[in-house]
Structures are given as structure tokens and as C-alpha cells.
Design an enzyme around this catalytic site. Sequence first.
Site, short mmCIF file in Angstrom:
data_model
loop_
_atom_site.label_atom_id
_atom_site.label_comp_id
_atom_site.label_asym_id
_atom_site.label_seq_id
_atom_site.Cartn_x
_atom_site.Cartn_y
_atom_site.Cartn_z
CB SER A 1 -2.35 14.74 -1.56
OG SER A 1 -3.09 14.00 -0.63
CG HIS B 1 -1.36 9.55 -2.37
ND1 HIS B 1 -2.22 9.19 -1.38
CD2 HIS B 1 -1.26 10.93 -2.28
CE1 HIS B 1 -2.62 10.26 -0.70
NE2 HIS B 1 -2.06 11.34 -1.23
CG HIS C 1 -2.82 3.14 5.03
ND1 HIS C 1 -2.24 4.01 5.92
CD2 HIS C 1 -3.59 3.89 4.21
CE1 HIS C 1 -2.65 5.23 5.65
NE2 HIS C 1 -3.48 5.19 4.61
NE ARG D 1 -9.69 6.59 4.30
CZ ARG D 1 -8.56 7.02 3.72
NH1 ARG D 1 -8.48 8.26 3.25
NH2 ARG D 1 -7.52 6.23 3.61
CG ASP E 1 -7.48 4.39 -3.15
OD1 ASP E 1 -8.26 5.33 -3.34
OD2 ASP E 1 -6.32 4.55 -2.74
N1 NMX Z 1 0.68 -5.53 -2.48
C1 NMX Z 1 1.90 -6.11 -2.55
N2 NMX Z 1 2.93 -5.72 -1.77
C2 NMX Z 1 2.69 -4.78 -0.85
C3 NMX Z 1 1.44 -4.18 -0.69
C4 NMX Z 1 0.40 -4.58 -1.57
N3 NMX Z 1 -0.82 -4.03 -1.53
N4 NMX Z 1 1.51 -3.29 0.32
C5 NMX Z 1 2.78 -3.31 0.76
N5 NMX Z 1 3.49 -4.20 0.05
C6 NMX Z 1 4.92 -4.48 0.16
C7 NMX Z 1 5.70 -3.21 -0.13
O1 NMX Z 1 5.79 -2.95 -1.52
C8 NMX Z 1 7.01 -3.50 0.56
O2 NMX Z 1 7.73 -4.37 -0.25
P1 NMX Z 1 9.36 -4.30 -0.35
O3 NMX Z 1 9.85 -4.44 1.06
O4 NMX Z 1 9.71 -5.42 -1.25
O5 NMX Z 1 9.66 -2.95 -0.92
C9 NMX Z 1 6.56 -4.27 1.81
O6 NMX Z 1 5.26 -4.80 1.48
C10 NMX Z 1 6.45 -3.42 3.05
O7 NMX Z 1 5.64 -2.30 2.78
P2 NMX Z 1 4.73 -1.65 3.93
O8 NMX Z 1 5.64 -1.10 4.96
O9 NMX Z 1 3.68 -2.61 4.35
O10 NMX Z 1 3.97 -0.50 3.13
P3 NMX Z 1 4.45 1.01 2.82
O11 NMX Z 1 4.14 1.83 4.01
O12 NMX Z 1 5.83 1.04 2.30
O13 NMX Z 1 3.48 1.37 1.63
C11 NMX Z 1 1.41 1.51 0.47
C12 NMX Z 1 2.12 1.66 1.83
C13 NMX Z 1 -0.03 1.97 0.62
C14 NMX Z 1 2.11 2.42 -0.53
C15 NMX Z 1 1.46 0.02 0.04
O14 NMX Z 1 0.72 -0.76 0.95
C16 NMX Z 1 0.97 -0.21 -1.37
O15 NMX Z 1 1.75 -0.08 -2.31
N6 NMX Z 1 -0.37 -0.52 -1.56
C17 NMX Z 1 -0.93 -0.65 -2.88
C18 NMX Z 1 -1.19 0.71 -3.49
C19 NMX Z 1 -2.34 1.39 -2.81
O16 NMX Z 1 -3.41 0.83 -2.58
N7 NMX Z 1 -2.17 2.71 -2.49
C20 NMX Z 1 -3.25 3.51 -1.93
C21 NMX Z 1 -3.02 3.96 -0.47
C22 NMX Z 1 -4.17 4.78 0.00
N8 NMX Z 1 -4.28 6.06 -0.71
O17 NMX Z 1 -5.32 6.39 -1.22
O18 NMX Z 1 -3.29 6.80 -0.76
C1 MLT Z 2 -4.81 9.06 2.18
O1 MLT Z 2 -6.04 9.13 2.25
O2 MLT Z 2 -4.10 10.08 2.10
C2 MLT Z 2 -4.17 7.71 2.11
O3 MLT Z 2 -4.86 6.77 2.87
C3 MLT Z 2 -2.69 7.69 2.29
C4 MLT Z 2 -2.14 8.02 3.65
O4 MLT Z 2 -2.84 8.33 4.60
O5 MLT Z 2 -0.90 7.92 3.76
#
Ligand code: NMX
Ligand code: MLT
Length: 435
Positions: free
Chosen positions: A242, A272, A319, A328, A374
Site C-alpha cells: 500500500s 496484504h 511476513h 503489533r 492481522d
Molecule cells: N502459510 C502458508 N505458507 C506460507 C505462509 C503462510 N502464512 N507464509 C509464507 N508461506 C509460503 C509462501 O507462500 C511461499 O511458498 P512458495 O515458495 O510455495 O510460493 C514460501 O512460504 C516462502 O514465502 P516467504 O518468503 O516466507 O513469504 P513472502 O515474503 O513471499 O510472503 C506473506 C509474505 C505475508 C505474503 C506470506 O507470509 C503470506 O502469504 N502470509 C499469509 C497472508 C498474510 O497474513 N498477509 C498479511 C501480511 C501483513 N499485512 O498486513 O500486510
Molecule cells: C504492512 O503493515 O504493510 C504489512 O505488515 C506488510 C509489509 O510490511 O510488507
Amino acid sequence: MDYLKKKLLDIATPEVETVRKLVKEHGDTVIQEITMGQVLTGMKGIVGLLTCTSKLDPEEGIRFRGYSINELKEKLPRIHEDGEPLPEGIFYLMLTGELPTNEDVKYVSNQWAQRAQSIPSHVFNVIEALPIDAHPMIQFNNAILAMSTESQFRKAHLTGMDKKDYWDPMYEGVMDLIARLPVIAAYIYRRVFHNGNHIAADPSLDWAGNLAHMMGHSSEEAKRLMRLYMVIHSDHEGGNVSAHATHLVGSALSNPYYSFAAGMNGLAGPLHGMANQDVMHWLNKLKREIGTDDPSEEQIKKYAEETIAKGQVIPGYGHAVLRKTDPRFQVQLDFANKYIPDAPYIKLANKIYNVVPEVLKSTGKVQNPWPNVDAISGSLLTSFGIDEYRIYTVLFGVSRSLGVLTQLIWDRLYGLPIERPKSQNLQWFEDQVKK
Ligand code: NMX
Ligand code: MLT
């Protein structure tokens, strides 16, 4: 010029000079080597942005202008001695880099209360034109775009303003937009979930307290929760989707409304800001499928493993930068333990926290198995009666305006140019390996 703008200009002038000097005299300085892996996995760790409002440490979490959340709980003005900091204060801090006095916070609060009163009627007509079941983020974003008819930034551009002065109409637009977002959010909430039975603003209240009041959750506890929520979601340095989207679109000299709407479109993605809604969806599905409101840790573990086996993510965990439990998350847990330790959703969130990190670690690929902001925000809101999950990302968006729009003012103060990184096709990447 009002005192806050004058103060900002005084603070910014030497910084603007520093930026110019860095570009002119040190533009060729090498600051980082980047790898193929970084580019192909979401540009993680690549320093590509100048952001002054906050900075994220992978181990420690977010610091706003150098202050951690726990420090801000002590140092920012608040209504109750044992209470939560006011969002007006974190805005002032992010804008000026200085801790506000009670008077500074009162000034910002009054400014926002005044500016919130003049939302043009067509903005509400635009919301009303959408189906009632359109997701609240669709309604929120349409309203933000509809408000851009008011943009002073666009008008200033058309009159042929000197570009070094762009920050001034940007400041005006940002102040208007931040002031009005709680009214818009509450309007959508009451429209969708409370039969359009709207509640008028109370200009004597603070910005977050007023939001809780207009939503119809006017207990002091709900207001306290809203203040905390608005402070902790306000910024997360410059690279999150964002913030980055708002900054990128702003670099084309798009007005604050266009820029912020871009950021909010990003926030609406499930990886996100929409994760806060998805967490509740996941929890409720878990309870339904297991067949109990009080599942055991063993049952939760099995359900989490099944989620991953289906190729889905566990929302609220993981994350892109953090490598520890998000502070948080912790501050919300502390709030819950203080006010509602026995709330069933908080107990469930705690059980999940005991189990899910180990499940994620066992995949061997998740970089951060710990909870993010979250993982508990929806459980907390629900426990205080705000149980309409589809509004959660809108609330996140109202808060996020504080950081990303402050940075937009600084982008124009710094005079940052249009952003335009280089892209390459697959052949180019393959060729790099052959070299
Ligand atoms: N559950 C299952 N798999 C996960 C999760 C999770 N919570 N987090 C990461 N992975 C997987 C990810 O999908 C990836 O799989 P693949 O190689 O098969 O594509 C692998 O682990 C490596 O990913 P990372 O490098 O650890 O994470 P990345 O930086 O790519 O993504 C998020 C970060 C936050 C997008 C990821 O952890 C996620 O999808 N979390 C769940 C959604 C979430 O809670 N998002 C909110 C973030 C905070 N916000 O408010 O923005
Ligand atoms: C945020 O608050 O924007 C989330 O934790 C995602 C991020 O920092 O990448």
C-alpha cells in the site's frame, strides 16, 4: 501559512538540500549489490526507496521516526493516563520527526474535525450507486476517487505552480483526505451492516474516537481500541504494497486521492490488508469443519496442516521482512489481556499462536513462521462487538492513510522524480547466468 506548515518547511529545507547534494555529488556511489533471486522473488531487501516516516527491523519490528510502539505508548499524548496514544500524535511525529505536545495534537484534531465537515454530496451518491453487497473496499475506493474532484493539487498544477511548492497543495489535500476517511468508512459500515442508519459526527471527539462513535460503537473501551488500532496500522516503512503503490502513483504527480486509491487497491489483496478479514474466515471455517467453538490444539494443528497441503496460506502468519512475532500482534494481545482476557476469540487466537508457527516451520520454506498484525486484529474487534469482518480492511486503510499520505507530502518536499525502474525479459535473465 499556518504554524504546522511553517514548521514542516523549516524542518524540510535542510533535508531537501541534503537530497539534492546526494544526487548531485554522490549519485555514482554504489550502495548495494543485488541478486537474481531478489529480483525474481519480489525485490525483497533491495533498497529502492527514500522513506522518512518509519523503518522496519526484521527482528524488532517497526519504529516510527525512531520510536518503537512501546515507547510511543509512553511518549505520545493520550486521553487517559493509562490509555492508548492518539493517532493525531503519530501523524504529527511522522510529519515533523518531533514528538507532539498536547497542543499540537489538539491542533491536528481540530483541523481534521473542521475539514471532515465539507465532504461533497456526490461522494455519498457514488457510494449509494454501488450494490449494497459490493465489498466495503470497493465502496471505500470509489469514494476516495470521487473525492478527488476536490483536489487542490490538480488545480495548483493547472495554474502553473513552481514544482518546489507542490508540497503545499499536497499537504492541503492530504489533510482533507485523512480528515474525511473516518466519515466515509463509518458511512459504508452503517450502510452495509446497519440498514443505512447513519450516526452524525461529533466534532468534539478525537479522530479515532469519532470513527468508533460514527460506527455506533461508542463505549470508551471501543474508542480506546480504535485509537490503538489506528496508531499501530498507520505505517510499515515504504516497501509494503500500500505504501509503495501510493508513492509510485504519486511520483507521476497524481493527486493524493489517485495516489491513495492505488495504495488501497493494493491493501485489498489477501496477502496484504485483506488478510485481517481472511483470518476470521479461516477461524470460522475451522470451527465449522471441526464442529466445535473450542477446538483443541491438536485439532488446530491438523487443520493448519490440511490448509497448507491444499496449497493455501494460513492468513495472519508470515511476513516479507519480519522474522519475529510482529510487535503489533503483541500490543493487541496485551490490550486483549488487559480488557477481555476470557474472550473466546482471544483464547482461540492464543491457541493458534501455540501451534501454527511449528506447523509453518515444518514446511521448511516459510521464512517467518510468526504471527503478523492481522493474526489477532479481527478477534479483538469482534470481541468488542465489531464483528462485521468485511469492514476490517477499510479500517486498516483509514489508519494506513496516516503514514503513506505523510510520506507523499515529503516526496513532494524532496522533489522526487517520476519512478521508472528497468525491466528485462526472461532471455536477459538467462543470459546473465551464461556470462
Ligand atoms: N502459510 C502458508 N505458507 C506460507 C505462509 C503462510 N502464512 N507464509 C509464507 N508461506 C509460503 C509462501 O507462500 C511461499 O511458498 P512458495 O515458495 O510455495 O510460493 C514460501 O512460504 C516462502 O514465502 P516467504 O518468503 O516466507 O513469504 P513472502 O515474503 O513471499 O510472503 C506473506 C509474505 C505475508 C505474503 C506470506 O507470509 C503470506 O502469504 N502470509 C499469509 C497472508 C498474510 O497474513 N498477509 C498479511 C501480511 C501483513 N499485512 O498486513 O500486510
Ligand atoms: C504492512 O503493515 O504493510 C504489512 O505488515 C506488510 C509489509 O510490511 O510488507
